[in-house]
Write an enzyme that holds these catalytic residues in place. Structure first.
Site, PDB file in Angstrom:
ATOM      1  CB  ALA A 276      -0.983   0.018   1.159  1.00  0.00           C
ATOM      2  CB  ALA A 277       4.341   2.113  -0.939  1.00  0.00           C
ATOM      3  CB  SER A 309       3.287   3.895   4.450  1.00  0.00           C
ATOM      4  OG  SER A 309       3.737   3.628   3.141  1.00  0.00           O
ATOM      5  N   GLY A 314       2.031  -3.765   7.193  1.00  0.00           N
ATOM      6  CA  GLY A 314       0.588  -3.682   6.971  1.00  0.00           C
ATOM      7  C   GLY A 314       0.206  -2.595   5.993  1.00  0.00           C
TER       8      GLY A 314
HETATM    9  P1  ADP Z   1       3.065   0.653  -5.576  1.00  0.00           P
HETATM   10  O1  ADP Z   1       3.062   0.539  -4.092  1.00  0.00           O
HETATM   11  O2  ADP Z   1       1.738   1.033  -6.147  1.00  0.00           O
HETATM   12  O3  ADP Z   1       3.686  -0.512  -6.282  1.00  0.00           O
HETATM   13  P2  ADP Z   1       5.567   2.172  -5.757  1.00  0.00           P
HETATM   14  O4  ADP Z   1       6.297   0.948  -5.394  1.00  0.00           O
HETATM   15  O5  ADP Z   1       6.028   2.924  -6.950  1.00  0.00           O
HETATM   16  O6  ADP Z   1       3.994   1.920  -5.945  1.00  0.00           O
HETATM   17  O7  ADP Z   1       5.599   3.150  -4.482  1.00  0.00           O
HETATM   18  C1  ADP Z   1       4.813   4.312  -4.409  1.00  0.00           C
HETATM   19  C2  ADP Z   1       5.596   5.426  -3.736  1.00  0.00           C
HETATM   20  O8  ADP Z   1       5.965   4.986  -2.421  1.00  0.00           O
HETATM   21  C3  ADP Z   1       6.909   5.787  -4.418  1.00  0.00           C
HETATM   22  O9  ADP Z   1       6.707   6.772  -5.411  1.00  0.00           O
HETATM   23  C4  ADP Z   1       7.730   6.308  -3.250  1.00  0.00           C
HETATM   24  O10 ADP Z   1       7.396   7.663  -2.991  1.00  0.00           O
HETATM   25  C5  ADP Z   1       7.242   5.459  -2.092  1.00  0.00           C
HETATM   26  N1  ADP Z   1       8.142   4.306  -1.870  1.00  0.00           N
HETATM   27  C6  ADP Z   1       7.965   3.043  -2.306  1.00  0.00           C
HETATM   28  N2  ADP Z   1       9.010   2.257  -1.961  1.00  0.00           N
HETATM   29  C7  ADP Z   1       9.864   3.062  -1.272  1.00  0.00           C
HETATM   30  C8  ADP Z   1      11.140   2.870  -0.642  1.00  0.00           C
HETATM   31  N3  ADP Z   1      11.751   1.677  -0.655  1.00  0.00           N
HETATM   32  N4  ADP Z   1      11.726   3.935  -0.034  1.00  0.00           N
HETATM   33  C9  ADP Z   1      11.118   5.148  -0.001  1.00  0.00           C
HETATM   34  N5  ADP Z   1       9.922   5.386  -0.587  1.00  0.00           N
HETATM   35  C10 ADP Z   1       9.304   4.369  -1.216  1.00  0.00           C
END
Ligand code: ADP
Length: 330
Positions: A276-277, A309, A314
């Site tokens: 859920a990032a 997050s 979770g």
């Molecule tokens: P999804 O969760 O839909 O697959 P992403 O993996 O691209 O999408 O992540 C969405 C956003 O969450 C990214 O643009 C970034 O801002 C943040 N994010 C994801 N993974 C990380 C990480 N390892 N470190 C820092 N920020 C992250």
């Protein structure tokens, strides 16, 4: 309290909107701002998660170690993310008239999300059956259940869209409901943000009503056939006016048809669980834009929310509050 952007000299006090919890503050630009109003039309699921050494082969039984139930679904996740980020959020969708449905509505309401538009219908609540192996690999079976009964959401949406700045859409409801939602939003003058997940072909009558598309790298690749995010983002500008491609730990690439764009790096953090990032990112982005912040500042703030997050386990349980995001984004 609502800042009327058409009349720069006036502040309109709408007493129906002033609640004891309303927080009126001054945004980075120094403008007078109220809370962002965000509507979400989307899915609500109960995630049923089992942890085991490995997945069973066909016909085999293996012992699991732990079992948890977590409210999820991209719609509910984005609604909770936006509410925790300080938005005034209402959700439209459906759950079953069963204990999972009641629990999901209670969790949404507990996060401050308006659930008047979340119908209780004669179907099982949507479920995602998730097996997490020690290797970190997972396999998932989704039963859309009540989500699949949402075809004509406009009656529930009309009230929720009133006064909203953004409608957040994803692709876990039937496509006719998503198309109808986008159309209703445009009729109300509400901007539409679409997360094209799970990736599937986007009909023109949906794209015509999308203001901002927010795919991750994988989804952008599937939609355009282009691997490089820069190329995929450019190609998507042929069908929508503005795109943000999220790039995981590499941040996000923003591109606008009328010029403008930027690459926003992600903060370096220790990752525990990236579930859920993307939903956290979109929820916070809508709140920041709804408060009138310019896109680069909004993207930075959303990146801070998502970075917080991924440091916690979770989905809804990992989403940061507004204060946490502000402290991190100093
Ligand atoms: P999804 O969760 O839909 O697959 P992403 O993996 O691209 O999408 O992540 C969405 C956003 O969450 C990214 O643009 C970034 O801002 C943040 N994010 C994801 N993974 C990380 C990480 N390892 N470190 C820092 N920020 C992250």
């Amino acid at each position: 309290v609502r800042y009327d952007s058409d009349r720069q000299d006036s502040v309109v006090i709408d007493h129906d909107r002033v609640r004891p919890t309303s927080k009126v503050d001054f945004g980075r630009g120094g403008a007078w701002m109220g809370r962002a109003r965000v509507c979400v039309l989307g899915s609500a699921n109960m995630d049923l998660v089992v942890f085991a050494d490995r997945a069973p082969a066909s016909g085999e039984t293996v012992a699991g170690r732990r079992f948890v139930t977590i409210p999820g679904g991209k719609g509910a996740n984005q609604a909770i993310a936006a509410a925790r980020a300080g938005g005034e959020v209402s959700m439209v969708g459906a759950v079953g008239a069963d204990p999972y449905g009641d629990e999901i509505r209670a969790v949404l309401a507990g996060a401050g999300v308006g659930v008047e538009g979340v119908a209780r219908v004669e179907a099982t609540t949507g479920t995602a059956h998730i097996l997490v192996e020690d290797s970190g690999d997972n396999s998932i079976v989704v039963v859309s259940g009540a989500n699949g009964t949402v075809h004509d959401p406009v009656a529930g949406l009309d009230a929720a869209l009133e006064g909203a700045e953004f409608l957040l859409l994803q692709l876990e409801l039937p496509m006719d409901a998503v198309v109808a939602g986008a159309r209703a939003a445009q009729a109300h003058g509400v901007k539409v943000v679409l997360t094209p997940a799970p990736a599937s072909p986007l009909p023109p009558d949906l794209l015509d009503n999308v203001d901002l598309l927010v795919p991750n790298e994988h989804e952008a690749g599937i939609l355009t056939g282009k691997d490089a995010p820069e190329a995929a983002a450019s190609a998507l500008l042929d069908v929508v006016p503005e795109v943000v491609v999220t790039l995981g730990a590499r941040g996000a690439r923003w591109l606008r048809r009328d010029g403008g764009g930027d690459h926003l790096p992600a903060p370096r953090v220790e990752v525990r669980d990236t579930t859920a990032a993307g939903d956290t990112f979109v929820g916070a982005l809508a709140v920041a834009l709804g408060e009138g912040r310019p896109m680069p500042a909004a993207l930075r703030w959303a990146g801070a929310a998502a970075a917080l997050s991924v440091q916690r386990e979770g989905a809804s349980t990992s989403m940061p509050t507004r204060d946490e995001i502000d402290r991190f984004d100093r």
